[in-house]
Design a protein around this motif. Structure first.
Motif, short mmCIF file in Angstrom:
data_model
loop_
_atom_site.label_atom_id
_atom_site.label_comp_id
_atom_site.label_asym_id
_atom_site.label_seq_id
_atom_site.Cartn_x
_atom_site.Cartn_y
_atom_site.Cartn_z
N PHE A 64 -26.98 14.08 63.41
CA PHE A 64 -27.62 14.58 62.01
C PHE A 64 -29.21 14.82 62.42
CE2 PHE A 64 -23.66 12.75 60.93
CZ PHE A 64 -23.19 13.58 60.16
N ALA A 65 -29.57 15.79 61.37
CA ALA A 65 -31.26 15.97 61.10
C ALA A 65 -31.79 16.21 62.55
CB ALA A 65 -31.77 14.70 60.43
N TRP A 66 -33.00 15.43 63.16
CA TRP A 66 -33.45 16.03 63.99
C TRP A 66 -32.95 15.37 65.26
CZ3 TRP A 66 -34.89 11.81 66.76
CH2 TRP A 66 -35.36 10.69 66.22
N PRO B 230 -33.70 7.66 60.09
CA PRO B 230 -33.57 6.84 59.08
C PRO B 230 -33.27 7.70 57.70
CG PRO B 230 -35.52 5.79 60.03
CD PRO B 230 -35.03 7.18 60.86
N MET B 231 -32.40 7.35 56.83
CA MET B 231 -32.02 8.26 55.58
C MET B 231 -33.27 8.66 54.78
SD MET B 231 -28.73 6.24 55.23
CE MET B 231 -27.23 6.33 56.38
N THR B 232 -33.29 9.84 54.09
CA THR B 232 -34.23 10.06 53.26
C THR B 232 -33.88 10.69 51.97
OG1 THR B 232 -34.54 12.35 54.58
CG2 THR B 232 -36.16 10.44 55.11
N GLY B 233 -32.92 10.35 51.67
CA GLY B 233 -32.12 10.74 50.20
C GLY B 233 -32.91 10.15 49.08
N LEU C 129 -22.84 1.76 58.87
CA LEU C 129 -24.14 1.66 59.42
C LEU C 129 -24.12 0.15 60.23
CD1 LEU C 129 -27.02 1.94 57.03
CD2 LEU C 129 -26.83 3.24 59.09
N ALA D 169 -24.05 4.75 63.05
CA ALA D 169 -23.13 4.38 62.00
C ALA D 169 -21.61 4.43 63.19
CB ALA D 169 -22.70 5.18 60.93
N PHE E 259 -28.63 9.31 64.04
CA PHE E 259 -29.29 10.01 63.03
C PHE E 259 -30.68 9.20 62.45
CE2 PHE E 259 -25.89 7.95 60.88
CZ PHE E 259 -26.49 7.00 60.10
#
Lengths: 81, 148, 148, 81
Positions: free
Chosen positions: A6-8, A77-80, A59, A54, A75
């Motif tokens: 996910f993401a970058w 670290p989450m940024t929600g 996680l 995960a 992924f």
């Protein structure tokens, strides 16, 4: 085993996910194995302090076993929120 | 969820089905323009499947820590523009303190444990939003039901 | 004010006129039945004139302590029934922490400085709600902009 | 000078407010003077830890001067919110 990005991490590896056949028994071993395969993996996993993982959607730390895992995801670290 | 929603409408529905609550707290996150004022959109990526279980876990954890009448957590994904609502939590309790604390806790939890990633699309390019180092620390600072 | 209002509608209007806020927090106080379940009504007495200046003062104090895009405080008086909204505060800021803290502060301030008095009307009579000793202490615990 | 009463202070004194002519110079002296006049005032002001006072719509301590006051209000601790 299904491996998701996910993401970058996804952007560096170039695919959102793939089926991986591996003899790795832990997350760390899987990372080493993928990094040895191709530069795009090595680039995504270059700084492991910036990578979260995960196993089966929970996680976990990098030394977690993946022997019975169906799905491993990498992924940032989450940024929600 | 992917569809836009109105925070006020969600709050009205949340309140309508409460029973015996004396206090209700809501937090709404809104897409904010960059300091340079050039944000075209915020793209939110998520991890389908894990997202749902993470949000459920957050709600269950909050319920276990505080005596809540009800709570709610909604998080959007996809492409959002400045001013749009990103996410919302709401809590209801007999008393004010629990409602405030539980909402604050859910936000700390969600920031570091719910699998969402934000990317800012500006005129000059696209950039992943960096996580704040203190997000993990904020969550860790919660003992059973108070922040230390 | 005396007229009933819907917390969700107020939140929608509040959000609609925001500019550049990333975080919005609301607190809503609701008439809660007694533990015995016999509350007929809550009568709220107020001090006309002083009420308006106290609410304005609360808003100004919060604005001076935190960097807020906007805030709102509404308090009803008169006869209310269980489930009805008593009051509401809402805050909007660039960041989450300020929005939460300012809302929490406004509630502490309002509880001990805004001239409202609640009387519970039950089947067995009418009784003034006792103030909580810790309301004054809660307000005193705020230094410039954090709770100690 | 206008003197106002709220909540149970109002109920004990029996009126929401009244015009008072007094030579008292502070809130405390006004309380003593009213309490000496009639039992209903003495009853309302029996426990001063439970009474709050506003002079011209601003909360003040009991030793505050009322020499230029237009309005003095007595009430229990507030219970809004």
């Amino acid at each position: 085993m299904k491996v998701l990005y996910f993401a970058w991490v996804r952007e560096r590896i170039g695919v959102p996910g793939e089926e991986v056949t591996t003899s790795a028994t832990t997350v760390s071993e899987l990372i080493d194995e993928l990094s040895a395969r191709e530069e795009r993996y090595a680039s995504a996993f270059a700084d492991l302090t910036a990578v979260r993982v995960a196993v089966d959607q929970t996680l976990v730390p990098l030394d977690t076993s993946i022997e019975n895992a169906r799905e491993v995801a990498f992924f940032p670290p989450m940024t929600g929120g | 969820m992917e569809a836009p929603f109105d925070a006020g409408e969600v709050l009205s529905s949340f309140q309508a089905q409460l029973n015996g609550a004396g206090a209700m707290v809501s937090f709404t996150g809104i897409v904010r323009d960059t300091d340079r004022g050039d944000l075209e959109a915020m793209k939110i990526e998520h991890y389908p499947g894990m997202t749902e279980s993470a949000l459920t876990q957050i709600a269950e954890d909050a319920k276990a820590r505080w005596d809540l009448n009800d709570l709610l957590v909604i998080h959007r994904y996809g492409r959002l523009v400045p001013g749009e609502v990103i996410m919302m939590v709401a809590t209801a309790s007999r008393h004010r303190k629990s409602a405030f604390e539980a909402a604050d806790f859910m936000m700390d939890y969600l920031k570091s444990r719910a699998p969402f990633w934000k990317k800012e699309i500006t005129h000059s390019g696209a950039e992943w939003v960096a996580s704040k180092e203190d997000d993990e620390a904020a969550l860790a600072s919660w003992t059973t039901n108070s922040k230390t």
